[in-house]
Design a protein around this motif. Structure first.
Motif, short mmCIF file in Angstrom:
data_model
loop_
_atom_site.label_atom_id
_atom_site.label_comp_id
_atom_site.label_asym_id
_atom_site.label_seq_id
_atom_site.Cartn_x
_atom_site.Cartn_y
_atom_site.Cartn_z
N ALA A 16 0.94 -1.81 31.33
CA ALA A 16 1.07 -0.93 30.17
C ALA A 16 2.40 -1.23 29.50
N LEU A 17 2.37 -1.48 28.21
CA LEU A 17 3.57 -1.76 27.44
C LEU A 17 3.67 -0.74 26.30
N LEU A 18 4.85 -0.16 26.12
CA LEU A 18 5.11 0.71 24.98
C LEU A 18 6.42 0.23 24.35
N LEU A 19 6.32 -0.33 23.16
CA LEU A 19 7.46 -0.94 22.49
C LEU A 19 7.83 -0.11 21.27
N LEU A 20 9.10 0.19 21.14
CA LEU A 20 9.58 1.02 20.03
C LEU A 20 10.72 0.30 19.31
N ARG A 21 10.68 0.33 17.99
CA ARG A 21 11.79 -0.17 17.19
C ARG A 21 12.45 1.00 16.48
N VAL A 22 13.76 1.14 16.65
CA VAL A 22 14.51 2.17 15.94
C VAL A 22 14.72 1.69 14.51
N ARG A 23 14.48 2.59 13.55
CA ARG A 23 14.56 2.20 12.14
C ARG A 23 15.41 3.17 11.36
N SER A 24 16.02 2.66 10.30
CA SER A 24 16.68 3.54 9.33
C SER A 24 15.61 4.07 8.39
N PRO A 25 15.62 5.37 8.10
CA PRO A 25 14.63 5.90 7.15
C PRO A 25 14.75 5.20 5.80
N HIS A 26 13.60 4.85 5.20
CA HIS A 26 13.58 4.19 3.91
C HIS A 26 13.51 5.22 2.79
N ALA A 27 13.90 4.78 1.62
CA ALA A 27 13.85 5.67 0.45
C ALA A 27 12.42 5.97 0.07
N PRO A 28 12.16 7.15 -0.46
CA PRO A 28 10.81 7.46 -0.94
C PRO A 28 10.42 6.54 -2.10
N LEU A 29 9.13 6.47 -2.36
CA LEU A 29 8.62 5.73 -3.51
C LEU A 29 8.53 6.69 -4.71
N ASP A 30 9.01 6.25 -5.85
CA ASP A 30 8.92 7.05 -7.08
C ASP A 30 8.76 6.07 -8.23
N ARG A 31 7.53 5.97 -8.76
CA ARG A 31 7.24 4.96 -9.77
C ARG A 31 6.41 5.57 -10.89
N THR A 32 6.82 5.33 -12.12
CA THR A 32 6.10 5.82 -13.29
C THR A 32 5.65 4.63 -14.14
N VAL A 33 4.38 4.65 -14.56
CA VAL A 33 3.84 3.59 -15.40
C VAL A 33 3.06 4.25 -16.54
N PRO A 34 2.81 3.50 -17.62
CA PRO A 34 1.94 4.03 -18.67
C PRO A 34 0.53 4.26 -18.14
N GLY A 35 -0.13 5.31 -18.62
CA GLY A 35 -1.45 5.65 -18.13
C GLY A 35 -2.54 4.77 -18.70
N ARG A 36 -2.49 3.48 -18.35
CA ARG A 36 -3.49 2.52 -18.81
C ARG A 36 -4.12 1.85 -17.60
N SER A 37 -5.35 1.41 -17.76
CA SER A 37 -6.06 0.80 -16.64
C SER A 37 -5.39 -0.47 -16.15
N ASP A 38 -4.70 -1.19 -17.04
CA ASP A 38 -4.04 -2.42 -16.60
C ASP A 38 -2.81 -2.15 -15.74
N GLN A 39 -2.41 -0.88 -15.61
CA GLN A 39 -1.27 -0.53 -14.78
C GLN A 39 -1.68 -0.08 -13.38
N LEU A 40 -2.99 0.07 -13.15
CA LEU A 40 -3.44 0.49 -11.83
C LEU A 40 -3.05 -0.54 -10.76
N GLY A 41 -3.17 -1.81 -11.09
CA GLY A 41 -2.80 -2.86 -10.15
C GLY A 41 -1.31 -2.84 -9.83
N VAL A 42 -0.47 -2.48 -10.82
CA VAL A 42 0.97 -2.39 -10.60
C VAL A 42 1.27 -1.34 -9.53
N LEU A 43 0.69 -0.15 -9.70
CA LEU A 43 0.91 0.90 -8.70
C LEU A 43 0.34 0.51 -7.35
N ARG A 44 -0.81 -0.15 -7.34
CA ARG A 44 -1.43 -0.56 -6.09
C ARG A 44 -0.53 -1.53 -5.33
N ARG A 45 0.04 -2.51 -6.04
CA ARG A 45 0.93 -3.48 -5.38
C ARG A 45 2.19 -2.80 -4.85
#
Length: 497
Positions: free
Chosen positions: A245-274
């Protein structure tokens, strides 16, 4: 007598399967995902059925950013040892969730072991990580010591915490503390990782340190990949003589939240997805969690684009995401327009909201004069799964001739921006439903509700025309996950390979 011996041999022949079933049912199916830690676990069953069954690992979020994790080993093997293991693990979880201090937890576990037949003599190591303090507290019931490895440094065994096996001796257990820092790898393991037939234990221990030090040097690798490499290095000649049995843990620094605004157009859906996909990958949030999050957010953002600004210039659509201390992912999709609730008709256009609700633990839609916010929550748990990285946000289509009819392979995204082009192609290829049409979705990185609606329609057309629609959607893929959530697998023929 010969007949009785034969019956005994048949019974023994079924024990490996019974032991493995018990192990699968009694070990955790997922591990917590917290801002300050990432976990991975592996279990290698002994090559001999008579040696399998008694090891365990577990991890529990304590709700305040701290993480409790453990590995233990029950004396004996087979179904009886697996059952004892399950009882000890369940008791340990109950003590930790009750808020007991670590010293009381292991004392109570030792007392519990005295009452359970076959539990006395089990070993265990129990630790609590506090990333905010940069401290690891741990205690042990005669279990092998914890390994700590630092990138660019060497791996060491942490000082042992003295204590007898559970249920034996005076019941006194030492409590120790050790400093940790972001990037550290901490390894808990059962003795099968160091005790190998024909090799002195000290050589096994030295080999374990060398392997974990080498793995820790690759700070770009995920903790899952590190655990895979470690297990492979421990098994150069096949299955072990004893469970590992192996249990491996990596200690990490908390990352910043995601906060992204784009124009409400269908061509921007891929931007948010990426951007969401990259944000999840940086935090090692993968598998079914990543699939569920991307599907729910994709539906929420598509709804905002379609419904928030009807007949007007597109306004903003904002996506936020953060992981709270308890391991719950909090997401919100906000627009500044008007929004109408879709018709919840599973054969019409209201499947997006249903899909969000199926993928998330909770979905809340709030309407105000300023706009609409869709709040999504999911408790994360690292488990099995495979996230498909399509490498493109458009759609690639390859049409081939298969043994039973036309075969269409799709790669990329099947959503509201690609369905209008794809559906006529599939209809032509399948001759309006008259042929047996197979669509391979294994490399579809994102299947939206618009795509699900299309496949429902194509399946109905095929049934009416005497043909057949077959979808290939392997487990762990976006298509396989969505087909299960929406009931598409009950309406159309869905193959896993």
């Amino acid at each position: 007598m010969a007949g009785e011996r034969g019956g005994g041999e048949d019974l023994l022949g079924t024990r490996p399967d019974l032991t493995r079933v018990l192990q699968e049912r009694l070990l955790p199916t997922a591990l917590p995902v917290l801002p300050g830690a990432r976990l991975a676990a592996r279990y290698a069953t002994a090559g001999s059925a008579r040696s399998a069954g008694g090891d365990w690992y577990d991890a529990i979020s304590l709700g305040d950013g701290r993480l409790a994790f453990s590995v233990g080993d029950v004396v004996g093997s087979g179904p009886a040892a697996a059952a004892v293991m399950g009882q000890l693990r369940s008791a340990l979880s109950a003590y930790l969730l009750a808020g007991m201090e670590l010293a009381e937890v292991i004392t109570r576990l030792g007392e519990f072991a005295r009452r359970i037949p076959g539990a006395a003599g089990a070993t265990a190591c129990i630790a609590v990580l506090d990333p905010a303090l940069g401290e690891l507290s741990y205690t042990s019931a005669a279990h092998p010591p914890i390994v700590r490895a630092r990138p660019g440094g060497r791996a060491v065994f942490l000082p042992r915490a003295d204590g007898n096996p559970l249920g034996l001796g005076d019941g006194d257990f030492a409590l120790r503390r050790a400093p940790v820092e972001p990037g550290d790898l901490l390894l808990l393991y059962s003795d099968g990782a160091v005790d190998r037939t024909g090799r002195p234990p000290h050589r096994g221990a030295a080999g374990l340190l060398a392997r974990i030090a080498e793995i820790a040097a690759d700070h770009e690798a995920t903790v899952d990949a590190c655990c895979d490499r470690l297990l492979a290095g421990l098994l150069p000649e096949g299955p072990p003589a004893d469970d590992i049995a192996l249990l491996l843990l990596r200690v990490r620094s908390p990352h910043a939240p995601l906060d992204r605004t784009v124009p409400g157009r269908s061509d921007q859906l891929g931007v948010l997805r990426r951007e969401l996909r990259d944000w999840l990958a940086e935090r090692e949030i993968d598998g079914e969690d990543a699939l569920a999050v991307q599907i729910a957010v994709g539906e929420a953002t598509a709804n905002a684009v379609e419904h928030a600004y009807p007949g007007a210039d597109p306004g903003p659509v904002t996506l936020t995401a953060e992981l709270d201390p308890a391991g719950t992912l909090l997401l919100a999709v906000t627009d500044a327009g008007s929004w109408r609730v879709p018709d919840e008709d599973p054969h019409g256009r209201g499947r997006g909201l249903l899909l969000m609700q199926a993928a998330m633990d909770s979905v809340r839609v709030r309407h105000t004069e300023a706009g609409t916010t869709v709040e999504l929550r999911r408790r994360l748990g690292a488990g099995p799964g495979r996230e498909v990285e399509p490498g493109l946000d458009e759609l690639a289509v390859v049409i081939e001739t298969g043994p039973g009819g036309p075969l269409v392979r799709l790669r990329g995204v099947v959503d509201s921006t690609t369905v209008d082009l794809l559906q006529p192609v599939l209809r032509r290829t399948g001759r309006g439903g008259a042929l047996a049409l197979t669509v391979d979705l294994a490399e579809v990185g994102y299947l939206a509700s618009a795509g699900v609606r299309m496949f429902f329609e194509l399946a109905a057309e095929a049934a009416a025309a005497g043909g057949r629609l077959v979808l290939c959607a392997p487990p762990g893929t976006s298509a396989g996950y969505v087909a299960r959530l929406t009931g598409l697998d009950a309406y159309a023929e869905v193959r896993t390979r």
